[in-house]
Scaffold this motif. Structure first.
Motif, PDB file in Angstrom:
ATOM      1  N   ARG A  62      14.572 -40.260  54.861  1.00 23.82           N
ATOM      2  CA  ARG A  62      13.214 -40.015  55.348  1.00 23.82           C
ATOM      3  C   ARG A  62      12.870 -38.547  55.136  1.00 23.82           C
ATOM      4  O   ARG A  62      13.715 -37.655  55.294  1.00 23.82           O
ATOM      5  CB  ARG A  62      13.069 -40.395  56.825  1.00 23.82           C
ATOM      6  CG  ARG A  62      13.876 -39.568  57.793  1.00 23.82           C
ATOM      7  CD  ARG A  62      13.601 -39.981  59.242  1.00 23.82           C
ATOM      8  NE  ARG A  62      14.395 -39.213  60.178  1.00 23.82           N
ATOM      9  CZ  ARG A  62      14.047 -38.038  60.670  1.00 23.82           C
ATOM     10  NH1 ARG A  62      12.894 -37.496  60.293  1.00 23.82           N
ATOM     11  NH2 ARG A  62      14.824 -37.389  61.520  1.00 23.82           N
ATOM     12  N   GLY A  63      11.644 -38.301  54.768  1.00 19.28           N
ATOM     13  CA  GLY A  63      11.203 -36.937  54.551  1.00 19.28           C
ATOM     14  C   GLY A  63      11.107 -36.161  55.856  1.00 19.28           C
ATOM     15  O   GLY A  63      10.737 -36.724  56.894  1.00 19.28           O
ATOM     16  N   VAL A  64      11.464 -34.896  55.809  1.00 14.51           N
ATOM     17  CA  VAL A  64      11.309 -34.014  56.975  1.00 14.51           C
ATOM     18  C   VAL A  64      10.520 -32.793  56.536  1.00 14.51           C
ATOM     19  O   VAL A  64      10.445 -32.460  55.348  1.00 14.51           O
ATOM     20  CB  VAL A  64      12.668 -33.575  57.566  1.00 14.51           C
ATOM     21  CG1 VAL A  64      13.463 -34.790  58.023  1.00 14.51           C
ATOM     22  CG2 VAL A  64      13.471 -32.762  56.563  1.00 14.51           C
ATOM     23  N   SER A  65       9.913 -32.119  57.495  1.00 18.02           N
ATOM     24  CA  SER A  65       9.106 -30.942  57.191  1.00 18.02           C
ATOM     25  C   SER A  65       9.996 -29.737  56.910  1.00 18.02           C
ATOM     26  O   SER A  65      11.182 -29.732  57.228  1.00 18.02           O
ATOM     27  CB  SER A  65       8.185 -30.629  58.371  1.00 18.02           C
ATOM     28  OG  SER A  65       8.958 -30.209  59.490  1.00 18.02           O
ATOM     29  N   GLU A  66       9.395 -28.699  56.336  1.00 20.88           N
ATOM     30  CA  GLU A  66      10.129 -27.466  56.110  1.00 20.88           C
ATOM     31  C   GLU A  66      10.595 -26.865  57.433  1.00 20.88           C
ATOM     32  O   GLU A  66      11.678 -26.296  57.522  1.00 20.88           O
ATOM     33  CB  GLU A  66       9.258 -26.465  55.341  1.00 20.88           C
ATOM     34  CG  GLU A  66       9.050 -26.831  53.882  1.00 20.88           C
ATOM     35  CD  GLU A  66       8.384 -25.725  53.108  1.00 20.88           C
ATOM     36  OE1 GLU A  66       7.888 -24.769  53.749  1.00 20.88           O
ATOM     37  OE2 GLU A  66       8.355 -25.802  51.866  1.00 20.88           O
ATOM     38  N   GLU A  67       9.765 -27.002  58.458  1.00 17.99           N
ATOM     39  CA  GLU A  67      10.150 -26.458  59.765  1.00 17.99           C
ATOM     40  C   GLU A  67      11.369 -27.202  60.325  1.00 17.99           C
ATOM     41  O   GLU A  67      12.285 -26.587  60.881  1.00 17.99           O
ATOM     42  CB  GLU A  67       9.000 -26.541  60.756  1.00 17.99           C
ATOM     43  CG  GLU A  67       9.360 -25.929  62.115  1.00 17.99           C
ATOM     44  CD  GLU A  67       8.207 -25.902  63.085  1.00 17.99           C
ATOM     45  OE1 GLU A  67       8.427 -25.437  64.228  1.00 17.99           O
ATOM     46  OE2 GLU A  67       7.109 -26.334  62.728  1.00 17.99           O
ATOM     47  N   GLN A  68      11.381 -28.525  60.196  1.00 21.20           N
ATOM     48  CA  GLN A  68      12.537 -29.297  60.667  1.00 21.20           C
ATOM     49  C   GLN A  68      13.791 -28.907  59.902  1.00 21.20           C
ATOM     50  O   GLN A  68      14.875 -28.753  60.491  1.00 21.20           O
ATOM     51  CB  GLN A  68      12.262 -30.796  60.508  1.00 21.20           C
ATOM     52  CG  GLN A  68      11.262 -31.342  61.504  1.00 21.20           C
ATOM     53  CD  GLN A  68      10.933 -32.798  61.226  1.00 21.20           C
ATOM     54  OE1 GLN A  68      10.682 -33.183  60.086  1.00 21.20           O
ATOM     55  NE2 GLN A  68      10.942 -33.607  62.259  1.00 21.20           N
ATOM     56  N   ALA A  69      13.658 -28.742  58.590  1.00 25.49           N
ATOM     57  CA  ALA A  69      14.812 -28.344  57.783  1.00 25.49           C
ATOM     58  C   ALA A  69      15.291 -26.948  58.180  1.00 25.49           C
ATOM     59  O   ALA A  69      16.492 -26.714  58.349  1.00 25.49           O
ATOM     60  CB  ALA A  69      14.448 -28.376  56.302  1.00 25.49           C
ATOM     61  N   ALA A  70      14.352 -26.030  58.346  1.00 21.32           N
ATOM     62  CA  ALA A  70      14.710 -24.661  58.718  1.00 21.32           C
ATOM     63  C   ALA A  70      15.364 -24.623  60.095  1.00 21.32           C
ATOM     64  O   ALA A  70      16.330 -23.881  60.307  1.00 21.32           O
ATOM     65  CB  ALA A  70      13.469 -23.773  58.693  1.00 21.32           C
TER      66      ALA A  70
END
Length: 259
Positions: free
Chosen positions: A151-159
């Motif tokens: 599932r795709g996650v946002s850049e903020e979630q990844a960071a």
């Protein structure tokens, strides 16, 4: 004895509710991609045409994951940065470069967040190719493939995930953290066998590539006897790095232990 299972212990914690600034997100992700690609790029591999997605937002997919390791380490990825098998990255045929996804191994529930920085795998029944580190994180090194949910996650979630946890396994900082928390003898375990012959064969292979202080530890677990192949003790950060670099060239499932 303490065992630091870098693949299976929960080093990647759940997302924090604290908002991050754009500057902090950019700093943590530290995007090394040098090739800027069109959002809806078209390309052809092995006679099959592909068209990339404009965004990973809302992306969900279930299918088979594979992984790639030492043979490709240091090669250029499709986005221009070097492939680093010790970082949490992956190859995907159509997701934007770069983008970020969560990959969950449906056989054991383990998950990892990865950066999509490469193209592939160009095998019909596979949907994502994970780095060595990511495959280890969700415990699929031995099997080679696993059924996963992406599932795709946002850049903020990844960071946020990368901020709370190291982005690269087996780094010098990991070793230093373990030493600072545990002053006991540090060893590296590279295999466990029910037959001594298998352990001896692995010991020979590892010794032949220049790894020192390889030994076999015989231990009982319940009614079974295991022959565990270990290296150590590891006494300095430099010897740790040198040993890890040699061992990972063999795509072994490596764990750091102390006793």
């Amino acid at each position: 004895m303490a065992i630091f299972l870098l693949a299976s212990c929960s080093l990647q914690s759940s997302f924090s509710e604290t908002k991050m600034s754009n500057k902090e997100i950019t700093t943590i992700l530290n995007d090394g991609c040098t090739i800027k690609r069109n959002k809806r790029e078209r390309y052809k591999v092995f006679g099959k045409r592909y068209r990339t997605l404009s965004s990973s937002e809302g992306y969900k997919k279930r299918g088979v994951a594979s992984w790639y390791g030492a043979k490709f380490n240091g090669n250029d990825t499709a986005c221009g940065e070097k492939y680093d098998m010790y970082k949490y990255t992956a190859a995907h045929k159509t997701l934007p470069l770069p983008s970020y996804v969560s990959v969950k191994n449906l056989s054991n529930g383990k998950s990892v967040i990865v950066k999509i920085n490469d193209r592939g795998p160009f095998v019909d029944n596979r949907i994502i190719d994970l780095s060595y580190a990511a495959a280890k994180k969700i415990d699929m090194l031995t099997e080679g493939t696993a059924v996963v949910r992406i599932r795709g996650v946002s850049e903020e979630q990844a960071a946020q995930s990368f901020k709370n946890n190291t982005r690269s396994i087996f780094s010098r900082s990991i070793f230093e953290k373990i030493v600072s928390r545990n002053k006991k003898k540090i060893l590296i375990q590279i295999g466990a066998f029910t037959e001594e012959r298998g352990a001896r064969e692995l010991k020979k292979i590892v010794t032949n590539i220049g790894v020192k202080y390889v030994f076999i530890n015989k231990a009982r677990s319940g009614t079974k006897i295991f022959y565990r192949v270990r290296v150590g003790p590891i006494q300095t950060a430099q010897s740790y790095e040198d040993t890890i670099n040699k061992l990972t060239s063999l795509n072994l499932d490596i764990n750091i232990i102390s006793e």
